[in-house]
Enzyme design. Sequence first.
Site, short mmCIF file in Angstrom:
data_model
loop_
_atom_site.label_atom_id
_atom_site.label_comp_id
_atom_site.label_asym_id
_atom_site.label_seq_id
_atom_site.Cartn_x
_atom_site.Cartn_y
_atom_site.Cartn_z
NE ARG A 161 -7.84 -3.16 2.19
CZ ARG A 161 -7.07 -2.17 1.72
NH1 ARG A 161 -6.68 -2.16 0.46
NH2 ARG A 161 -6.66 -1.22 2.52
CG HIS A 196 -9.28 2.46 5.40
ND1 HIS A 196 -8.65 1.41 6.04
CD2 HIS A 196 -8.44 2.82 4.38
CE1 HIS A 196 -7.50 1.16 5.44
NE2 HIS A 196 -7.35 2.00 4.44
CD GLN A 210 -5.02 5.69 5.37
OE1 GLN A 210 -4.81 4.64 4.78
NE2 GLN A 210 -4.07 6.60 5.54
CG ASP A 253 -9.82 7.89 -0.69
OD1 ASP A 253 -8.86 7.49 -1.40
OD2 ASP A 253 -10.62 7.11 -0.14
CB CYS A 285 -5.77 6.84 2.48
SG CYS A 285 -6.91 6.60 1.10
NE ARG A 291 -2.92 2.15 7.31
CZ ARG A 291 -3.51 1.49 6.30
NH1 ARG A 291 -3.50 2.01 5.09
NH2 ARG A 291 -4.15 0.36 6.52
#
Length: 299
Positions: free
Chosen positions: A106, A133, A136, A218, A258, A286
Amino acid sequence: MKTAKRDFLKLSDLRADEIVTVLDHAKAMKNQRLTGGRRTPLAGRSVALIFEKPSTRTRVSFEVGVYELGGHPVVLSSRDMQLGRGESVEDTARTLSGYVHAIVIRTFGQERVEALARWAKVPVVNALTDEHHPCQILADLMTVREARGRFEGLRYAWVGDGNNVARSWVEAAGLFNLPLTLASPEGYELPASELPAGVKTVRDPREAVEGADVVITDVWASMGQEDEAERRRRAFEGYLIDPALMARTSRDAVVLHCLPAHRGEEIDAVYLDGPDAVVWNEAENRLHTQKALLEHLVR
Ligand code: CP
Ligand code: NVA
């Protein structure tokens, strides 16, 4: 003959059929986990998990996921690495390739995961960059499938910032021909040049969600944009997912986020705390999807 290593730097690094395979496998592993069945395809393998930004879900789901696959997770905060003192991602990639069988990272710019992947001899997975991402979206597609029985043949709306998660959703729409409309304020939309056929941007969230089966949002200020939070709060006024907005969607529309979320800012608390909330299953997924992904990539 040795096959080339596979990376997952953006969603479209997998073909649509491979994503379906990963989702099928994730569902099978989710069921197996409930019944206590256990396979250990990563036995004897180690996976480095590098974080240059904070994380709760990604960090814990990857660490637990590698463990459950029988492998050894090596969780690294860049603060504690020479990476945090200026050692390059290229040199980090070459060093770690001698120890581990995959690297999950990340970080900030997409060019950092690309450089890491170029120099690593092992698969590299993007666990979030400023631009993408992809992990996700694997969990999101699984969650939609579980909530609605399928993810294809549904209408999608994104309400909010044209950010990393939005861009990965646009990639999903391109791969699977999903009709997707994004509503973003001026200056916060994804560039039109990035949008495949069937994907469009509008200003008005009401227009985006009209008849939608899945509504996604988000945070308005992503990690690294903390200084812009106040300006963004003003710019995104009216982009709240609430029952009034959701009255325009199809029946039984699913709301995805998310997480982490700001209740009352981009999303009404009912979609997090109400009986129909799917975001906790989305977060759980996830784990299952990343386990399936690692099994797909790590040879
Ligand atoms: N959704 C997500 O990636 O959460 P974390 O930042 O907690 O990992
Ligand atoms: N867009 C958010 C997602 C967090 C999981 C961020 O980048 O901070």
